[in-house]
Design a protein around this motif. Structure first.
Motif, PDB file in Angstrom:
ATOM      1  N   ARG A 357     -67.392  83.407  -5.833  1.00 34.51           N
ATOM      2  CA  ARG A 357     -68.316  84.063  -4.909  1.00 34.51           C
ATOM      3  C   ARG A 357     -67.888  85.517  -4.682  1.00 34.51           C
ATOM      4  NH1 ARG A 357     -68.630  84.627   0.860  1.00 34.51           N
ATOM      5  NH2 ARG A 357     -70.801  84.997   1.483  1.00 34.51           N
ATOM      6  N   ALA A 358     -66.588  85.741  -4.687  1.00 31.84           N
ATOM      7  CA  ALA A 358     -65.982  87.064  -4.550  1.00 31.84           C
ATOM      8  C   ALA A 358     -64.671  87.016  -5.319  1.00 31.84           C
ATOM      9  CB  ALA A 358     -65.760  87.408  -3.082  1.00 31.84           C
ATOM     10  N   PRO A 359     -64.052  88.163  -5.587  1.00 30.74           N
ATOM     11  CA  PRO A 359     -62.806  88.132  -6.361  1.00 30.74           C
ATOM     12  C   PRO A 359     -61.747  87.187  -5.813  1.00 30.74           C
ATOM     13  CG  PRO A 359     -63.602  90.383  -6.183  1.00 30.74           C
ATOM     14  CD  PRO A 359     -64.509  89.547  -5.331  1.00 30.74           C
ATOM     15  N   GLU A 360     -61.698  87.003  -4.497  1.00 26.74           N
ATOM     16  CA  GLU A 360     -60.693  86.120  -3.903  1.00 26.74           C
ATOM     17  C   GLU A 360     -61.255  84.774  -3.472  1.00 26.74           C
ATOM     18  OE1 GLU A 360     -57.427  86.872  -3.820  1.00 26.74           O
ATOM     19  OE2 GLU A 360     -58.016  88.667  -4.931  1.00 26.74           O
ATOM     20  N   ASN A 361     -62.579  84.673  -3.371  1.00 26.86           N
ATOM     21  CA  ASN A 361     -63.204  83.441  -2.872  1.00 26.86           C
ATOM     22  C   ASN A 361     -63.824  82.651  -4.020  1.00 26.86           C
ATOM     23  OD1 ASN A 361     -65.977  82.474  -0.821  1.00 26.86           O
ATOM     24  ND2 ASN A 361     -63.945  81.620  -0.787  1.00 26.86           N
ATOM     25  N   VAL A 362     -63.275  81.462  -4.286  1.00 28.85           N
ATOM     26  CA  VAL A 362     -63.686  80.643  -5.431  1.00 28.85           C
ATOM     27  C   VAL A 362     -64.047  79.245  -4.944  1.00 28.85           C
ATOM     28  CG1 VAL A 362     -63.078  79.943  -7.768  1.00 28.85           C
ATOM     29  CG2 VAL A 362     -61.928  81.907  -6.730  1.00 28.85           C
ATOM     30  N   TRP A 363     -65.075  78.660  -5.556  1.00 25.03           N
ATOM     31  CA  TRP A 363     -65.517  77.311  -5.197  1.00 25.03           C
ATOM     32  C   TRP A 363     -65.570  76.432  -6.441  1.00 25.03           C
ATOM     33  CZ3 TRP A 363     -66.205  75.716  -0.221  1.00 25.03           C
ATOM     34  CH2 TRP A 363     -66.204  76.724   0.755  1.00 25.03           C
ATOM     35  N   ALA A 364     -65.119  75.188  -6.296  1.00 17.90           N
ATOM     36  CA  ALA A 364     -65.131  74.210  -7.388  1.00 17.90           C
ATOM     37  C   ALA A 364     -65.807  72.939  -6.892  1.00 17.90           C
ATOM     38  CB  ALA A 364     -63.709  73.907  -7.853  1.00 17.90           C
ATOM     39  N   VAL A 365     -66.624  72.316  -7.756  1.00 16.05           N
ATOM     40  CA  VAL A 365     -67.314  71.084  -7.391  1.00 16.05           C
ATOM     41  C   VAL A 365     -67.125  70.060  -8.508  1.00 16.05           C
ATOM     42  CG1 VAL A 365     -69.025  72.318  -6.021  1.00 16.05           C
ATOM     43  CG2 VAL A 365     -69.510  71.823  -8.423  1.00 16.05           C
ATOM     44  N   GLY A 366     -67.408  68.792  -8.172  1.00 14.21           N
ATOM     45  CA  GLY A 366     -67.222  67.772  -9.193  1.00 14.21           C
ATOM     46  C   GLY A 366     -67.713  66.401  -8.804  1.00 14.21           C
ATOM     47  N   GLY A 367     -67.080  65.383  -9.394  1.00 10.08           N
ATOM     48  CA  GLY A 367     -67.485  64.007  -9.199  1.00 10.08           C
ATOM     49  C   GLY A 367     -67.341  63.543  -7.769  1.00 10.08           C
ATOM     50  N   SER A 368     -68.219  62.622  -7.369  1.00  5.90           N
ATOM     51  CA  SER A 368     -68.220  62.032  -6.032  1.00  5.90           C
ATOM     52  C   SER A 368     -68.420  63.080  -4.935  1.00  5.90           C
ATOM     53  CB  SER A 368     -66.915  61.258  -5.784  1.00  5.90           C
ATOM     54  OG  SER A 368     -67.016  60.429  -4.647  1.00  5.90           O
ATOM     55  N   GLY A 369     -69.117  64.169  -5.270  1.00  8.08           N
ATOM     56  CA  GLY A 369     -69.446  65.174  -4.277  1.00  8.08           C
ATOM     57  C   GLY A 369     -68.285  65.997  -3.761  1.00  8.08           C
ATOM     58  N   ILE A 370     -67.198  66.101  -4.523  1.00 14.03           N
ATOM     59  CA  ILE A 370     -66.043  66.852  -4.035  1.00 14.03           C
ATOM     60  C   ILE A 370     -66.297  68.356  -4.100  1.00 14.03           C
ATOM     61  CG2 ILE A 370     -64.344  65.077  -4.588  1.00 14.03           C
ATOM     62  CD1 ILE A 370     -63.684  66.651  -7.131  1.00 14.03           C
ATOM     63  N   ILE A 371     -65.776  69.066  -3.104  1.00 11.01           N
ATOM     64  CA  ILE A 371     -65.871  70.526  -3.043  1.00 11.01           C
ATOM     65  C   ILE A 371     -64.492  71.068  -2.686  1.00 11.01           C
ATOM     66  CG2 ILE A 371     -66.940  72.508  -1.928  1.00 11.01           C
ATOM     67  CD1 ILE A 371     -69.308  70.787  -1.222  1.00 11.01           C
ATOM     68  N   PHE A 372     -64.061  72.105  -3.399  1.00 17.30           N
ATOM     69  CA  PHE A 372     -62.785  72.755  -3.115  1.00 17.30           C
ATOM     70  C   PHE A 372     -63.009  74.256  -2.992  1.00 17.30           C
ATOM     71  CE2 PHE A 372     -61.539  68.816  -5.128  1.00 17.30           C
ATOM     72  CZ  PHE A 372     -60.425  68.417  -4.398  1.00 17.30           C
ATOM     73  N   GLU A 373     -62.218  74.886  -2.126  1.00 20.53           N
ATOM     74  CA  GLU A 373     -62.306  76.336  -1.946  1.00 20.53           C
ATOM     75  C   GLU A 373     -60.942  76.985  -2.157  1.00 20.53           C
ATOM     76  OE1 GLU A 373     -63.566  79.707   1.395  1.00 20.53           O
ATOM     77  OE2 GLU A 373     -63.106  77.660   2.017  1.00 20.53           O
ATOM     78  N   SER A 374     -60.953  78.137  -2.795  1.00 26.53           N
ATOM     79  CA  SER A 374     -59.754  78.955  -2.933  1.00 26.53           C
ATOM     80  C   SER A 374     -60.012  80.310  -2.283  1.00 26.53           C
ATOM     81  CB  SER A 374     -59.389  79.153  -4.408  1.00 26.53           C
ATOM     82  OG  SER A 374     -58.352  80.120  -4.541  1.00 26.53           O
ATOM     83  N   LYS A 375     -59.020  80.790  -1.539  1.00 30.34           N
ATOM     84  CA  LYS A 375     -59.128  82.094  -0.888  1.00 30.34           C
ATOM     85  C   LYS A 375     -58.168  83.106  -1.488  1.00 30.34           C
ATOM     86  CE  LYS A 375     -60.736  80.179   3.515  1.00 30.34           C
ATOM     87  NZ  LYS A 375     -60.505  80.094   4.981  1.00 30.34           N
ATOM     88  N   ASP A 376     -57.560  82.738  -2.625  1.00 28.63           N
ATOM     89  CA  ASP A 376     -56.609  83.655  -3.263  1.00 28.63           C
ATOM     90  C   ASP A 376     -56.931  83.885  -4.735  1.00 28.63           C
ATOM     91  OD1 ASP A 376     -55.935  81.240  -4.377  1.00 28.63           O
ATOM     92  OD2 ASP A 376     -53.851  81.240  -3.691  1.00 28.63           O
ATOM     93  N   GLY A 377     -58.217  83.839  -5.064  1.00 27.28           N
ATOM     94  CA  GLY A 377     -58.630  84.118  -6.434  1.00 27.28           C
ATOM     95  C   GLY A 377     -58.523  82.958  -7.395  1.00 27.28           C
ATOM     96  N   GLY A 378     -58.294  81.755  -6.895  1.00 29.90           N
ATOM     97  CA  GLY A 378     -58.247  80.578  -7.759  1.00 29.90           C
ATOM     98  C   GLY A 378     -56.865  80.052  -8.042  1.00 29.90           C
ATOM     99  N   ASN A 379     -55.852  80.507  -7.316  1.00 30.35           N
ATOM    100  CA  ASN A 379     -54.493  79.992  -7.525  1.00 30.35           C
ATOM    101  C   ASN A 379     -54.270  78.680  -6.792  1.00 30.35           C
ATOM    102  OD1 ASN A 379     -53.623  82.256  -9.111  1.00 30.35           O
ATOM    103  ND2 ASN A 379     -53.461  83.455  -7.226  1.00 30.35           N
ATOM    104  N   VAL A 380     -54.754  78.596  -5.552  1.00 30.79           N
ATOM    105  CA  VAL A 380     -54.592  77.398  -4.729  1.00 30.79           C
ATOM    106  C   VAL A 380     -55.954  77.018  -4.150  1.00 30.79           C
ATOM    107  CG1 VAL A 380     -53.464  76.369  -2.725  1.00 30.79           C
ATOM    108  CG2 VAL A 380     -52.222  78.027  -4.148  1.00 30.79           C
ATOM    109  N   PHE A 381     -56.306  75.745  -4.280  1.00 31.63           N
ATOM    110  CA  PHE A 381     -57.570  75.237  -3.756  1.00 31.63           C
ATOM    111  C   PHE A 381     -57.309  74.217  -2.650  1.00 31.63           C
ATOM    112  CE2 PHE A 381     -58.863  76.955  -7.774  1.00 31.63           C
ATOM    113  CZ  PHE A 381     -60.205  77.309  -7.628  1.00 31.63           C
ATOM    114  N   ARG A 382     -58.187  74.232  -1.655  1.00 31.96           N
ATOM    115  CA  ARG A 382     -58.126  73.256  -0.563  1.00 31.96           C
ATOM    116  C   ARG A 382     -59.455  72.518  -0.469  1.00 31.96           C
ATOM    117  NH1 ARG A 382     -53.564  73.783   2.215  1.00 31.96           N
ATOM    118  NH2 ARG A 382     -52.451  75.778   2.190  1.00 31.96           N
ATOM    119  N   PHE A 383     -59.368  71.254  -0.088  1.00 35.01           N
ATOM    120  CA  PHE A 383     -60.541  70.391  -0.013  1.00 35.01           C
ATOM    121  C   PHE A 383     -61.469  70.814   1.117  1.00 35.01           C
ATOM    122  CE2 PHE A 383     -62.520  66.447   1.691  1.00 35.01           C
ATOM    123  CZ  PHE A 383     -63.317  66.140   0.602  1.00 35.01           C
ATOM    124  N   ASN A 384     -62.775  70.819   0.832  1.00 30.65           N
ATOM    125  CA  ASN A 384     -63.802  71.062   1.839  1.00 30.65           C
ATOM    126  C   ASN A 384     -64.615  69.779   1.982  1.00 30.65           C
ATOM    127  OD1 ASN A 384     -66.823  71.727   2.392  1.00 30.65           O
ATOM    128  ND2 ASN A 384     -65.752  73.519   3.164  1.00 30.65           N
TER     129      ASN A 384
END
Length: 426
Positions: A357-384
């Protein structure tokens, strides 16, 4: 009269006991417990566990408020923690009500008219919005019979300056010049190597298409004629270079499972078995196959920020996510050695799509409706947890507009007609 006096005396006694309990009894303990609800920062739990804890605490507070209200006491001090938590729990992703329940495959908005967009999916699903994606209406194609239309699975849509393209399976291509008011069906040559699997509008009457065998074509006259950009298909390339030892080349089935294009026309193609990927850049005559450094099959790949200059990302079966640094050399055969793993705890669920979404803000999605967000450009993701109660898988996540826009919006879409909209005010 004596009976009435007895009743009055009994009610007075009950009121006294209630006030005593509220000031000294177990309800006083509940009041202290509830006043701690608005201090999540003092705990070490993540957003998911905190959300569950909040759900357990809210009913208790409601009960105390009811009793205090009966006693005629002020409840302002008890209500403030609940209001505070309501603000903190505003969902970043919210479900959009749709008139369909079919699997959704793609979404596109017109950059020149940001409120106008399309969603396409299975069983002839075609939806349109004119309010930025808050509401959607079903559309049909006058060029297709009703019984015929439901047999198509529309997989890709592209909209640019009222020029629009839609492709699907069985092989079909539709084109509009007026934003979708009227569509024409573009005939596909029987000599076409493979079926169209991706298309993007590039200008008035102009588009670029790729087929399931890696043939890239462009048109400048609305699809009447197509010019080949690659001299041979992926299958022919691999047969020619397999003796060079490219890992996975001998297992190629002749088709690609997915293809990704960046804004400059660079492509990544993934073999249908997930054991091989290739790249192609404008001006090259052939696809370049790349050695695999892992036996785990590729789930998906893409360009960071829709530009190869920013790097490439890759997801593997089992929920692994990797990415390169800026400016990877697409001519390098062992390009996978440039990837490093991101920290993401997917619990084994596959990561199907990733978007910046932005250079530091990254979103990942997948099976079973999982969503993850990264606020450091994709190095570390946390569950949403915004989609944890929504059944089904999420297949795509896309953002629209300029990365520098802090109000940049986006959508996640998947099975069972699930469409989630990004809340820019969250």
């Amino acid at each position: 009269m004596p009976k009435i006096q007895q009743v009055v005396s009994f009610l007075s006694l009950c009121a006294s006991i209630s006030l005593a309990l509220l000031s000294t009894g177990p309800f006083k303990k509940s009041h202290r417990f509830l006043s701690m609800v608005n201090t999540p920062g003092e705990t070490s739990c993540d957003s998911l566990s905190y959300s569950n804890e909040l759900k357990r605490k809210i009913p208790v507070q409601s009960g105390v408020n009811a009793i205090v209200g009966l006693a005629g006491l002020s409840v302002a001090s008890l209500a403030s923690p609940l209001i505070s938590n309501a603000k903190d729990s505003v969902k970043i992703w919210s479900k959009v009500d749709l008139p369909v329940r079919e699997t959704l495959f793609d979404i596109s908005f017109d950059p020149s008219k940001p409120t106008h967009g399309w969603v396409v999916g299975a069983k002839g699903t075609f939806l349109e919005t004119f309010d930025g994606g808050d509401t959607w209406t079903t559309r049909s194609f006058t060029t297709l019979d009703e019984d015929e239309e439901i047999n198509y699975r529309f997989e890709v849509a592209s909209l640019l300056d009222n020029e629009g393209w839609i492709i699907g399976k069985p092989a079909i291509m539709l084109h509009t010049r007026d934003g979708g008011k009227q569509f024409e069906r573009i005939p596909l040559s029987p000599k076409l190597p493979g079926d169209p699997t991706f298309i993007t509008a590039t200008g008035p009457g102009q588009a670029e298409m790729i087929t399931s065998q890696g043939a890239v074509y462009t048109t400048v006259n609305g699809g009447l004629n197509w010019k080949a950009q690659v001299k041979e298909t992926i299958d022919a390339t691999l047969n020619r270079v397999s003796s060079s030892g490219t890992s996975g080349a001998s297992f190629f089935t002749g088709k690609i499972a997915n293809q990704i294009r960046d804004k400059n026309g660079n492509y990544i193609a993934i073999g249908s078995r997930g054991n091989l990927f290739l790249t192609w850049s404008p001006g090259q005559d052939y696809w370049i196959p790349h050695n695999r450094g892992s036996s785990r099959r590729i789930q998906n790949m893409g360009f960071i920020g829709n530009d190869v200059k920013n790097g490439i990302w890759m997801t593997l079966n089992g929920g692994a996510l990797l990415k390169t640094g800026p400016n990877p050399d697409l001519n390098q055969v062992d390009i996978e050695s440039l990837f490093t793993s991101s920290k993401i705890n997917s619990g084994g669920y596959g990561i199907i799509d990733v978007s910046w979404r932005a250079p530091e803000n990254v979103w990942a999605v997948g099976g079973s409706g999982i969503i993850f967000e990264s606020k450091d450009g994709g190095n570390v993701f946390r569950f949403n947890d915004n989609a944890k109660d929504i059944p089904g898988n999420l297949y795509r996540v896309k953002f629209f507009g300029d990365e520098s826009d802090k109000k940049r919006g986006g959508f996640a879409l998947g099975s069972d007609g699930v469409l989630l909209k990004f809340n820019t005010a969250a």
